[in-house]
Design a protein around this motif. Structure first.
Motif, PDB file in Angstrom:
ATOM      1  N   TYR A 121      34.920  38.104  43.860  1.00 19.88           N
ATOM      2  CA  TYR A 121      35.477  39.438  43.651  1.00 19.88           C
ATOM      3  C   TYR A 121      37.003  39.439  43.629  1.00 19.88           C
ATOM      4  O   TYR A 121      37.607  40.320  42.996  1.00 19.88           O
ATOM      5  CB  TYR A 121      35.016  40.381  44.767  1.00 19.88           C
ATOM      6  CG  TYR A 121      33.529  40.479  44.914  1.00 19.88           C
ATOM      7  CD1 TYR A 121      32.815  41.546  44.371  1.00 19.88           C
ATOM      8  CD2 TYR A 121      32.805  39.507  45.619  1.00 19.88           C
ATOM      9  CE1 TYR A 121      31.439  41.639  44.508  1.00 19.88           C
ATOM     10  CE2 TYR A 121      31.439  39.593  45.764  1.00 19.88           C
ATOM     11  CZ  TYR A 121      30.762  40.655  45.204  1.00 19.88           C
ATOM     12  OH  TYR A 121      29.394  40.743  45.339  1.00 19.88           O
ATOM     13  N   PHE A 122      37.627  38.481  44.336  1.00 17.26           N
ATOM     14  CA  PHE A 122      39.068  38.558  44.582  1.00 17.26           C
ATOM     15  C   PHE A 122      39.787  37.284  44.146  1.00 17.26           C
ATOM     16  O   PHE A 122      39.231  36.188  44.214  1.00 17.26           O
ATOM     17  CB  PHE A 122      39.313  38.822  46.071  1.00 17.26           C
ATOM     18  CG  PHE A 122      38.580  40.026  46.588  1.00 17.26           C
ATOM     19  CD1 PHE A 122      38.937  41.303  46.186  1.00 17.26           C
ATOM     20  CD2 PHE A 122      37.502  39.880  47.451  1.00 17.26           C
ATOM     21  CE1 PHE A 122      38.243  42.413  46.640  1.00 17.26           C
ATOM     22  CE2 PHE A 122      36.806  40.985  47.920  1.00 17.26           C
ATOM     23  CZ  PHE A 122      37.182  42.255  47.515  1.00 17.26           C
ATOM     24  N   SER A 124      41.600  46.206  49.157  1.00 17.30           N
ATOM     25  CA  SER A 124      40.706  46.789  48.150  1.00 17.30           C
ATOM     26  C   SER A 124      39.652  47.682  48.799  1.00 17.30           C
ATOM     27  O   SER A 124      39.376  48.794  48.320  1.00 17.30           O
ATOM     28  CB  SER A 124      40.027  45.676  47.349  1.00 17.30           C
ATOM     29  OG  SER A 124      40.950  44.939  46.583  1.00 17.30           O
ATOM     30  N   ASP A 174      38.317  49.426  42.475  1.00 13.17           N
ATOM     31  CA  ASP A 174      37.085  48.931  41.857  1.00 13.17           C
ATOM     32  C   ASP A 174      36.594  47.653  42.524  1.00 13.17           C
ATOM     33  O   ASP A 174      35.386  47.469  42.746  1.00 13.17           O
ATOM     34  CB  ASP A 174      37.299  48.695  40.365  1.00 13.17           C
ATOM     35  CG  ASP A 174      37.427  49.993  39.579  1.00 13.17           C
ATOM     36  OD1 ASP A 174      37.041  51.046  40.116  1.00 13.17           O
ATOM     37  OD2 ASP A 174      37.916  49.945  38.434  1.00 13.17           O
ATOM     38  N   LYS A 175      37.526  46.748  42.853  1.00 11.46           N
ATOM     39  CA  LYS A 175      37.133  45.527  43.562  1.00 11.46           C
ATOM     40  C   LYS A 175      36.565  45.858  44.932  1.00 11.46           C
ATOM     41  O   LYS A 175      35.564  45.282  45.370  1.00 11.46           O
ATOM     42  CB  LYS A 175      38.338  44.599  43.714  1.00 11.46           C
ATOM     43  CG  LYS A 175      38.836  43.964  42.433  1.00 11.46           C
ATOM     44  CD  LYS A 175      40.074  43.118  42.718  1.00 11.46           C
ATOM     45  CE  LYS A 175      40.641  42.500  41.457  1.00 11.46           C
ATOM     46  NZ  LYS A 175      41.871  41.718  41.725  1.00 11.46           N
TER      47      LYS A 175
END
Length: 254
Positions: A152-153, A166, A224-225
């Motif tokens: 995700y990151f 996030s 969003d993340k």
């Protein structure tokens, strides 16, 4: 709307005729999170994850109850950072012992700590409490490790980093300072290489390793993340809550 799986929401009219199989205790911390995130970050995240995961499990048919979040954690490496509140592990043990005594007496014998703070270490505590309450099933999970963050990151970290920023942008954007206020989260490394490789440990004196109290670059964080990471973690935890709730703890292994 009253959520019957959240103890802080519910009432005696409901509880007097209800039983639960699994109690979940979110445990956070009150500490600085870089310049831009609130001291309540671990509490907000842990509470939100526990309650959403509890909803998922409840709607599957699990009889779970989310206990109120403990807002203080182990912050022994941050004694000089203003109003970082420390609970020693021995204090955590005493708190848990009293809570488990209540649950065990009242017939709730499955228990999970939903940990929301990296400084909290539960294995030794639960090993010892397991001998005091051998009839109980004791467990813990770190919610932030339930799904793999690198999916995700972009920027790895472990405190007020891209992930936490996030998630907080998604959960409580009104508590996050504007991006121009964010620190870099740059971490100073130990001069002894073994500590950086992870196979030997020592307490990190927080004010010596980070100028802004962050560890990890938050600059690419987005709502969003945060939503994607939060939702996927809660889906997986909701299934875990359900599985523990429905399990026969006397017949767990095959």
């Amino acid at each position: 709307m009253i959520r019957p799986y959240v103890l802080a929401d519910t009432n005696w009219k409901h509880l007097k005729d209800t039983t639960f199989d699994l109690a979940i205790l979110p445990w956070g911390a009150t500490e600085a999170h870089n310049y831009h995130l609130p001291y309540s970050t671990d509490v907000v995240e842990g509470t939100s994850v526990a309650e959403e995961s509890g909803r998922i499990a409840w709607e599957k048919g699990a009889k779970v109850i989310i206990l109120p979040t403990i807002p203080f954690g182990v912050n022994t490496g941050q004694p000089d950072i203003y109003l970082d509140i420390n609970l020693n592990p021995s204090t955590q043990f005493a708190i848990l012992k009293d809570i488990l005594q209540v649950l065990n007496r009242q017939g709730i014998q499955k228990f999970l700590i939903l940990n929301s703070h990296g400084g909290n270490n539960w294995k030794s505590i639960l090993r010892e409490l397991g001998l005091i309450y051998p009839e109980m099933f004791l467990s813990f999970t770190n919610w932030f490790k339930v799904v793999e963050g690198k999916s995700y990151f972009e920027n790895p970290g472990d405190h007020a980093d891209e992930m936490e920023t996030s998630v907080m942008l998604y959960l409580k954007p009104e508590l996050v300072l504007p991006k121009k206020e964010w620190g870099t989260g740059k971490q100073k490394k130990n001069k002894i290489q073994g500590f950086n490789e992870g196979w030997v440990w020592t307490e990190r004196p927080w004010s010596k390793i980070s100028e802004d109290t962050g560890v990890g670059d938050p600059s690419t964080a987005t709502i969003d993340k945060g939503k994607a990471f939060f939702d996927d973690a809660c889906k997986k935890l909701g299934q875990l809550f359900y599985d523990i709730s429905m399990a026969d703890i006397e017949n767990l292994y095959e």
